[in-house]
Write a protein that holds these residues in place. Structure first.
Motif, PDB file in Angstrom:
ATOM      1  N   GLU A 160       0.820  -1.207   0.000  1.00  0.00           N
ATOM      2  CA  GLU A 160       0.000   0.000   0.000  1.00  0.00           C
ATOM      3  C   GLU A 160       0.858   1.262   0.000  1.00  0.00           C
ATOM      4  N   ALA A 161       0.330   2.279  -0.671  1.00  0.00           N
ATOM      5  CA  ALA A 161       0.914   3.622  -0.625  1.00  0.00           C
ATOM      6  C   ALA A 161       0.035   4.439   0.311  1.00  0.00           C
ATOM      7  N   HIS A 162       0.599   4.847   1.433  1.00  0.00           N
ATOM      8  CA  HIS A 162      -0.139   5.723   2.343  1.00  0.00           C
ATOM      9  C   HIS A 162       0.292   7.152   2.035  1.00  0.00           C
ATOM     10  N   LEU A 163      -0.609   7.932   1.437  1.00  0.00           N
ATOM     11  CA  LEU A 163      -0.300   9.314   1.086  1.00  0.00           C
ATOM     12  C   LEU A 163      -0.475  10.159   2.340  1.00  0.00           C
ATOM     13  N   THR A 164       0.625  10.723   2.815  1.00  0.00           N
ATOM     14  CA  THR A 164       0.604  11.429   4.089  1.00  0.00           C
ATOM     15  C   THR A 164       0.520  12.937   3.944  1.00  0.00           C
ATOM     16  N   LEU A 165       1.034  13.480   2.851  1.00  0.00           N
ATOM     17  CA  LEU A 165       1.041  14.928   2.633  1.00  0.00           C
ATOM     18  C   LEU A 165       0.800  15.253   1.172  1.00  0.00           C
ATOM     19  N   LEU A 166       0.088  16.332   0.963  1.00  0.00           N
ATOM     20  CA  LEU A 166      -0.026  16.940  -0.358  1.00  0.00           C
ATOM     21  C   LEU A 166      -0.302  18.411  -0.097  1.00  0.00           C
ATOM     22  N   ALA A 167       0.628  19.269  -0.474  1.00  0.00           N
ATOM     23  CA  ALA A 167       0.492  20.690  -0.169  1.00  0.00           C
ATOM     24  C   ALA A 167       1.002  21.542  -1.319  1.00  0.00           C
ATOM     25  N   VAL A 168       0.295  22.622  -1.580  1.00  0.00           N
ATOM     26  CA  VAL A 168       0.692  23.624  -2.563  1.00  0.00           C
ATOM     27  C   VAL A 168       0.512  24.987  -1.898  1.00  0.00           C
ATOM     28  N   LEU A 169       1.509  25.854  -2.039  1.00  0.00           N
ATOM     29  CA  LEU A 169       1.400  27.189  -1.454  1.00  0.00           C
ATOM     30  C   LEU A 169       0.166  27.923  -1.985  1.00  0.00           C
ATOM     31  N   PRO A 170      -0.503  28.701  -1.157  1.00  0.00           N
ATOM     32  CA  PRO A 170      -1.753  29.371  -1.559  1.00  0.00           C
ATOM     33  C   PRO A 170      -1.708  30.114  -2.894  1.00  0.00           C
ATOM     34  N   PRO A 171      -0.667  30.896  -3.214  1.00  0.00           N
ATOM     35  CA  PRO A 171      -0.705  31.603  -4.506  1.00  0.00           C
ATOM     36  C   PRO A 171      -0.670  30.678  -5.726  1.00  0.00           C
ATOM     37  N   TYR A 172      -0.287  29.419  -5.525  1.00  0.00           N
ATOM     38  CA  TYR A 172      -0.151  28.476  -6.639  1.00  0.00           C
ATOM     39  C   TYR A 172      -1.309  27.487  -6.722  1.00  0.00           C
ATOM     40  N   ARG A 173      -2.281  27.629  -5.855  1.00  0.00           N
ATOM     41  CA  ARG A 173      -3.411  26.696  -5.835  1.00  0.00           C
ATOM     42  C   ARG A 173      -4.389  27.002  -6.973  1.00  0.00           C
ATOM     43  N   ARG A 174      -5.181  25.981  -7.294  1.00  0.00           N
ATOM     44  CA  ARG A 174      -6.249  26.069  -8.288  1.00  0.00           C
ATOM     45  C   ARG A 174      -5.712  26.234  -9.719  1.00  0.00           C
ATOM     46  N   HIS A 175      -4.502  25.724  -9.929  1.00  0.00           N
ATOM     47  CA  HIS A 175      -3.900  25.742 -11.263  1.00  0.00           C
ATOM     48  C   HIS A 175      -3.563  24.335 -11.759  1.00  0.00           C
ATOM     49  N   GLY A 176      -3.821  23.316 -10.935  1.00  0.00           N
ATOM     50  CA  GLY A 176      -3.513  21.946 -11.332  1.00  0.00           C
ATOM     51  C   GLY A 176      -2.235  21.399 -10.719  1.00  0.00           C
ATOM     52  N   LEU A 177      -1.598  22.163  -9.831  1.00  0.00           N
ATOM     53  CA  LEU A 177      -0.323  21.710  -9.277  1.00  0.00           C
ATOM     54  C   LEU A 177      -0.508  20.610  -8.233  1.00  0.00           C
ATOM     55  N   GLY A 178      -1.593  20.635  -7.482  1.00  0.00           N
ATOM     56  CA  GLY A 178      -1.897  19.528  -6.576  1.00  0.00           C
ATOM     57  C   GLY A 178      -2.117  18.244  -7.359  1.00  0.00           C
ATOM     58  N   ARG A 179      -2.779  18.374  -8.477  1.00  0.00           N
ATOM     59  CA  ARG A 179      -2.999  17.234  -9.382  1.00  0.00           C
ATOM     60  C   ARG A 179      -1.662  16.695  -9.883  1.00  0.00           C
ATOM     61  N   LEU A 180      -0.754  17.592 -10.238  1.00  0.00           N
ATOM     62  CA  LEU A 180       0.568  17.187 -10.715  1.00  0.00           C
ATOM     63  C   LEU A 180       1.305  16.388  -9.641  1.00  0.00           C
ATOM     64  N   LEU A 181       1.261  16.863  -8.401  1.00  0.00           N
ATOM     65  CA  LEU A 181       1.910  16.151  -7.299  1.00  0.00           C
ATOM     66  C   LEU A 181       1.229  14.816  -7.017  1.00  0.00           C
ATOM     67  N   LEU A 182      -0.092  14.783  -7.055  1.00  0.00           N
ATOM     68  CA  LEU A 182      -0.810  13.526  -6.816  1.00  0.00           C
ATOM     69  C   LEU A 182      -0.460  12.506  -7.901  1.00  0.00           C
ATOM     70  N   GLN A 183      -0.385  12.949  -9.141  1.00  0.00           N
ATOM     71  CA  GLN A 183       0.003  12.038 -10.219  1.00  0.00           C
ATOM     72  C   GLN A 183       1.408  11.503  -9.985  1.00  0.00           C
ATOM     73  N   ALA A 184       2.311  12.349  -9.503  1.00  0.00           N
ATOM     74  CA  ALA A 184       3.679  11.906  -9.218  1.00  0.00           C
ATOM     75  C   ALA A 184       3.680  10.861  -8.105  1.00  0.00           C
ATOM     76  N   LEU A 185       2.877  11.071  -7.079  1.00  0.00           N
ATOM     77  CA  LEU A 185       2.801  10.093  -5.983  1.00  0.00           C
ATOM     78  C   LEU A 185       2.234   8.763  -6.471  1.00  0.00           C
ATOM     79  N   LEU A 186       1.195   8.816  -7.282  1.00  0.00           N
ATOM     80  CA  LEU A 186       0.594   7.577  -7.787  1.00  0.00           C
ATOM     81  C   LEU A 186       1.533   6.853  -8.749  1.00  0.00           C
ATOM     82  N   ARG A 187       2.274   7.613  -9.527  1.00  0.00           N
ATOM     83  CA  ARG A 187       3.263   6.996 -10.424  1.00  0.00           C
ATOM     84  C   ARG A 187       4.364   6.320  -9.599  1.00  0.00           C
ATOM     85  N   SER A 188       4.786   6.977  -8.533  1.00  0.00           N
ATOM     86  CA  SER A 188       5.791   6.403  -7.641  1.00  0.00           C
ATOM     87  C   SER A 188       5.277   5.112  -7.008  1.00  0.00           C
TER      88      SER A 188
END
Length: 182
Positions: free
Chosen positions: A70-98
């Motif tokens: 199992e992959a236990h995802l413990t953190l996913l964070a994007v600084l407020p000025p960078y939110r709502r642009h798809g960067l959280g999605r980019l990080l989540l995809q990286a975690l799932l690929r890992s």
């Protein structure tokens, strides 16, 4: 144009990691805690760095623990000025690929029941609620326990590739160029 670089975090990044944690989580983990994660062979910590006329800065991070299959995802964070642009999605995809590269079968995480934006993101990736933890967070909020199965399925790999293409196109339209090494 802003360049975004997705790469594994290192001990050299600790000051930036701790500052991002303070901004996004109010000091959820200590520097020693992040150091342990960075040194653990069972943890993956992708970081998202922005390069623009002001220099290079850490704008997002994620963390997963590999526990059995199992992959236990413990953190996913994007600084407020960078939110709502798809960067959280980019990080989540990286975690799932890992997780997929590690041969893990499933992913799980806890998310505040009040965090509708995060819940929506996870549900778009196929996470489903499996239970709740009452008063899980220090502020008394409940946590939803979310699960995603089938990470090793060929269909899931195709979904990851489709999501990558869609997201890269979206970010390109916003004037952001992605450099990936994760």
């Amino acid at each position: 144009m802003t360049h975004l670089h997705l790469k594994p975090l290192s001990v050299e990044d600790l000051p930036s990691i701790v500052e991002l944690d303070r901004t996004c989580f109010g000091r959820l983990w200590t520097e020693a805690g992040y150091r342990r994660e960075l040194e653990s062979p069972n943890s993956d910590l992708p970081g998202l760095f922005a390069t623009d006329e002001n220099g290079v800065s850490l704008v997002g991070l994620g963390c997963l623990w590999a526990i059995l299959d199992e992959a236990h995802l413990t953190l996913l964070a994007v600084l407020p000025p960078y939110r709502r642009h798809g960067l959280g999605r980019l990080l989540l995809q990286a975690l799932l690929r890992s997780a997929r590269q590690r041969g893990l079968e499933r992913a799980t995480l806890e998310v505040s029941t009040a965090n509708h934006a995060a819940r929506s993101l996870y549900e778009q990736f196929g996470f489903r609620e499996a239970g709740r933890r009452q008063a899980y967070y220090p502020n008394g909020e409940d946590a939803s326990i979310l699960w995603l199965s089938g990470i090793q399925n060929a269909g899931f790999l195709q979904k990851l590739e489709d999501w990558d293409r869609q997201l890269l196109h979206r970010l390109d339209r916003q004037g952001w160029k992605i450099l990936k090494t994760c």
